[in-house]
Design an enzyme around this catalytic site. Structure first.
Site, mmCIF file in Angstrom:
data_model
loop_
_atom_site.group_PDB
_atom_site.id
_atom_site.type_symbol
_atom_site.label_atom_id
_atom_site.label_comp_id
_atom_site.label_asym_id
_atom_site.label_seq_id
_atom_site.Cartn_x
_atom_site.Cartn_y
_atom_site.Cartn_z
ATOM 1 N N ASP A 705 -24.741 73.388 -3.519
ATOM 2 C CA ASP A 705 -26.017 73.847 -4.035
ATOM 3 C C ASP A 705 -26.178 73.172 -5.408
ATOM 4 O OD1 ASP A 705 -28.399 75.087 -4.538
ATOM 5 O OD2 ASP A 705 -27.741 77.044 -3.830
HETATM 6 C C1 BGC Z 1 -31.148 76.918 -4.440
HETATM 7 C C2 BGC Z 1 -31.083 76.024 -3.208
HETATM 8 C C3 BGC Z 1 -32.063 74.898 -3.372
HETATM 9 C C4 BGC Z 1 -31.673 74.119 -4.615
HETATM 10 C C5 BGC Z 1 -32.544 72.900 -4.886
HETATM 11 C C6 BGC Z 1 -31.015 76.148 -5.735
HETATM 12 O O1 BGC Z 1 -31.395 76.920 -6.827
HETATM 13 O O2 BGC Z 1 -30.158 77.899 -4.342
HETATM 14 O O3 BGC Z 1 -31.338 76.773 -2.058
HETATM 15 O O4 BGC Z 1 -32.105 74.107 -2.228
HETATM 16 O O5 BGC Z 1 -31.786 74.967 -5.758
HETATM 17 O O6 BGC Z 1 -33.784 73.266 -5.345
#
Ligand code: BGC
Length: 924
Positions: A705
């Site tokens: 993530d």
């Molecule tokens: C989230 C993800 C997301 C990523 C990119 C994170 O804060 O948990 O699910 O894909 O950001 O935006």
């Protein structure tokens, strides 16, 4: 390719998916469907602000339009809508405007409700036949729902207003425009005639509600979660929300597995429940059990009512309680009929392989530790229209235990705790607690014993990636040419908004440095998210119904169809992967991200995610299934440790992912932010290698993530720099760096190689995973000059830049330096400010910006973009940690025309400017 881009068909697909996800829980005295020209009064403040989705990365889609419920009802012209009531709400929101919070994750989950004057409701009840009351909730990442007013519970103002309307009107229809289930005690208290979860239906959501209310679509959605009487009735509640760690004592007894086994009377609406405007008969037909194949079952569904409609049949099994203890019901099949006319029937067939009915023995009580087993005894299979009403359809008995699959112990907990277990007591089942089996195999030892085979570094032999595609050289030979530095930089994904990929998207990976690019490695792109494409530069994209809504369709075909369109849209914007679907289990109704996720049940989740993947795969793009695994809450999500038995992991939290890999052909996975059983998932060898790759046969990429930690030992300290631990586990990509070349995240890879903490071969193995993935992407096809007819057509479909030029701020740029008035720049989320600059002469110039985060949490992502005319110049993403003024100087394109515009677009609020200057660097 069978289908080409057709936005009108995309809209229809989204509209019918959103309509099929609507779950009708009550419908007394034929309150619904509404009659043509019926007089209706629409109450509830949420009529003024339809929630198309939740917030954060799962909702930041800049949709061209959003059809709200009120707007759809009005535009249809089908009903006589009470104008006085509407006017009251219009006046109310003038005084009480929509509160959007400020910055990342700060939007309140509810908006202030309007107190309803007695005269208004009395008059409306004499003028209108029926009332509609809309209740709205949003939710999102970084914050959970709370069992308090305005979140899981209605506010006092909402309760009062609803009670008043229900009392005044003979028929009140309550519509819940929410991300996931909320407390429903008010149904008994207020007694509305009809109650429908309409969820967050994306940009076509209001039209979907219209279709169901008007009867054009007969509701066929079914609950993907159990609605209990009270939040404390959920077995997860007492171990939810800790900042430090949650012991998942309820173990496999999540959702209906708990209620059907131990606490039936606490259920208000069972899992799988949902009403229709017609009635169905479900006749159980042939049942057979084959020792090798498992169960087959036929069911005949007949429409016994007077309206056409679809019905869902759900198949559950009950295994003998045995030594392991079992849930009384486990979903193992579901199917939806076609639209059946009154009197029409349809036969549905189900195959249930034995593997889906087996339980995982994590402690060896059956004598078969780390195996999926079918214990001896009677297995009953049930079928019906929800978990509670499903009836016995057949049974089979095993006279001795069968081992269905032998696995290896993996990702077991290291901390002692007790878990819930079902024990047979006479005719009943009672709750007992037992010690959870702890880890006996050290994943670090496994890793050392199984290091990948050595690939000797050959130096550049002149092979390009296309030579691998053309089978001139093997992938190993290709990788052997890459230096340690190349390998290290390949592990670093770039973002947000890398200029190397489509403007405004979250990530870029693969050939992100000049050196990698020289080997003919493409740069793949990925964008959020489950509810549609997020482009932080403000490009418009289609906003989809939320995960829970799509789950409630119980319809694989409709999910596949919708994500076929989504796949085309990804392809249109040259994005190789969508950061979704989100598929974590709704362990508790309080998880703030449940709206993105599907259900409390892994089988339903896995099957529907597989359908979505199939849809995207038709067009050569894919989804990054997330968050792998065990992301059950948002509170302190980077750190909170989920302590869970290996059995519950495998049967509940991993099962959906397993289905998506085995059946959906998943090619990309995102690990979670936080730790499970003491190990950050991104650095769990057991999760990402033993289970995902070795056991399930996954051969795609795993990415972290965005800015995630790793650690070396269970319960060891997590660190953002510990990318070596991630590489060892085969988390191939550390997302995201602003520059892979410069090691902008200051990761430990160089140091770890030097110290022998990660081997070159482990880096090469991750590189292999990334390259195998890239070889299948449109990015690779484009790099080698392959352009299909579809690509050409899609390119033509990209809409012109849609900067709103109406409210331009016109300024003269006739000196060397121009300071733009920062007070004029609207930094609110989704806002655009456009300056039109007039220069008397041709010139070259830079723009200099000084800005910072304005009192935001450290984890906040604060992107904004600058466009010059139709060109994206730069998207800058600050984080909440940027508390000091930061200066950026960016080169603009030369001005030849005398006029040009600078557009500022804010995908998220939370930034503040000190100054913005345009500086001439050369007069021409
Ligand atoms: C989230 C993800 C997301 C990523 C990119 C994170 O804060 O948990 O699910 O894909 O950001 O935006």
């Amino acid at each position: 390719m069978s289908k080409t881009w057709d936005i009108e068909k995309f809209k229809l697909s989204a509209r019918s998916a959103a309509a099929e996800g609507i779950v009708m829980l009550e419908n007394k005295d034929g309150a619904l469907p509404l009659e043509k020209n019926e007089k209706i009064a629409v109450f509830g403040r949420a009529q003024m602000n339809y929630y198309k989705s939740g917030t954060g990365s799962g909702g930041m889609v800049n949709a061209r339009y959003v059809v709200g419920i009120y707007e759809a009802l009005e535009a249809s012209g089908k009903f006589k809508i009470n104008k006085d009531v509407r006017k009251a709400y219009e006046d109310f929101v003038k005084e009480n405007p929509y509160e959007s919070g400020f910055g990342w994750a700060s939007e309140p989950w509810y908006q202030k409700e309007m107190p309803i004057a007695d005269e208004l409701v009395k008059k409306a009840a004499t003028e209108s036949d029926k009332a509609i009351f809309i209740i709205g909730r949003t939710a999102g990442e970084d914050q959970d729902n709370k069992a308090t007013e305005g979140s899981y519970l209605l506010t006092k103002e909402e309760s009062k207003a609803l009670a008043k309307v229900c009392k005044a009107f003979k028929h009140t229809i309550v519509l819940l425009n929410v991300g996931n289930i909320i407390d429903m005690k008010w149904v008994k208290e207020c007694k509305p005639s009809a109650v429908l979860y309409v969820w967050q239906g994306g940009q076509e959501g209001g039209n979907a509600v219209l279709d169901v209310l008007s009867g054009d679509v007969n509701p066929s959605g079914k609950l993907s979660d159990t609605i209990a009487l009270d939040i404390n009735d959920y077995a997860s509640t007492r171990n939810f929300g800790s900042e430090k760690q949650n012991f998942q004592e309820e173990d496999i007894y999540v959702g209906y597995r708990y209620f059907e086994t131990f606490d039936k009377e606490k259920v208000l609406y069972p899992f799988g429940y949902g009403l229709s405007y017609t009635s169905f008969d479900i006749a159980l037909g042939d049942f057979s059990f084959d020792k090798k194949e498992g169960v087959t079952l036929e069911v005949l569904v007949s429409n016994t009512g007077d309206k056409a409609g679809k019905e869902v049949v759900q198949v559950y099994f009950e295994a003998p309680n045995g030594k392991l203890g079992k849930a009384k019901r486990v979903l193992c099949g579901f199917a939806k009929t076609d639209v059946l006319k009154p009197g029409q029937c349809q036969k549905l067939e189900f195959d249930v392989p034995k593997y889906w009915m087996a339980s995982y023995d994590d402690g060896g009580v059956t004598g078969h530790k780390s195996s999926y087993v079918l214990e001896e005894g009677k297995y009953t299979v049930y079928a019906g229209s929800d978990v509670r009403s499903a009836e016995a359809a057949g049974e089979f008995s095993l006279d001795k235990l069968e081992v269905v699959c032998e696995c290896e112990e993996a990702y077991a907990p290291v901390d002692k705790f007790k878990r819930l277990k079902a024990e047979v007591a006479g005719k009943d089942v009672k709750k007992t607690y037992e010690d959870v089996p702890l880890r006996t195999l050290d994943p670090n030892k496994k890793r050392k014993d199984r290091l990948p085979k050595a690939l000797k570094y050959t130096g550049d032999k002149g092979y390009k990636l296309v030579d691998v595609a053309n089978k001139k050289v093997s992938l190993d030979e290709f990788i052997a040419q890459l230096s340690d530095r190349d390998l290290v930089t390949m592990m670093r994904g770039e973002g947000m908004c890398s200029p190397k990929v489509t403007a405004g998207i979250a990530g870029a990976y693969g050939g992100v440095t000049d050196s990698l690019s020289k080997f003919g490695i493409p740069v793949g792109g990925c964008s959020d998210g489950p509810s549609g494409i997020r482009m932080d530069c403000g490009t418009h994209a289609f906003s989809l119904p939320n995960g829970t809504c799509l789950a409630c369709t119980f319809n694989e075909d409709i999910n596949e169809e919708l994500f076929g369109w989504e796949g085309l849209e990804l392809r249109k914007f040259r994005i190789d992967a969508l950061l979704g679907p989100g598929m974590n289990i709704h362990r508790s109704p309080l998880n703030g991200r449940n709206f993105e996720y599907f259900s409390e049940d892994p089988f339903l989740t896995g099957k529907l995610v597989s359908a979505q993947l199939r849809g995207m795969h038709k067009y050569g793009v894919t989804g990054v299934i997330k968050h792998f695994a065990g992301n059950t809450q948002e509170t302190n999500r980077h750190n909170v440790n989920n302590v869970v038995s290996e059995r519950a992991l495998r049967e509940i939290y991993l099962k959906g992912f397993e289905i998506a890999v085995r059946e959906g052909g998943a090619r990309a996975v995102m690990s979670t932010y936080g730790p499970v059983n003491g190990l950050w998932t991104a650095s769990s060898y057991d999760l990402l290698t033993t289970i995902l790759r070795e056991e399930w046969g996954f051969d795609g990429i795993v990415m972290t993530d965005w800015w995630a930690m790793g650690n070396d030992e269970a319960n060891g300290k997590g660190s953002y720099a510990n990318v070596a631990a991630q590489v060892r586990a085969q988390n191939d990509l550390n997302m995201v760096n602003s520059s892979a070349e410069d090691n902008s995240n200051k990761d430990n890879l160089d140091d770890a190689i030097e110290k022998g903490l990660v081997t070159r071969d482990e880096l090469a193995r991750c590189a292999g995973n990334i390259l195998r993935f890239l070889l299948k992407t449109p990015a690779f096809e484009h790099l080698i000059g392959k352009e299909s007819a579809l690509d050409k057509e899609l390119k033509a479909a990209i809409d012109e830049d849609d900067a709103s030029l109406q409210d331009m701020i016109k300024v003269k740029f006739d000196k060397k330096e121009l300071s733009l008035d920062t007070k004029l720049i609207n930094t609110e989320k989704g806002e655009t400010t456009v300056f039109l600059l007039s220069t008397p002469t041709k010139c070259e110039m830079d723009v200099e910006l000084v800005l910072r985060a304005d009192n935001q949490p450290d984890v906040a992502q604060l992107p904004f973009s600058i466009f010059q005319d139709r060109q994206l110049i730069k998207t800058i993403t600050l984080t909440g940690m940027d508390k000091e003024w930061k200066k950026f100087r960016i080169k603009l394109a030369p001005s030849f025309l005398g006029n040009f515009y600078l557009k500022f677009y804010f995908a998220q609020s939370g930034l503040v400017f000190d100054s913005v200057k345009v500086i001439k660097t050369k007069e021409m």
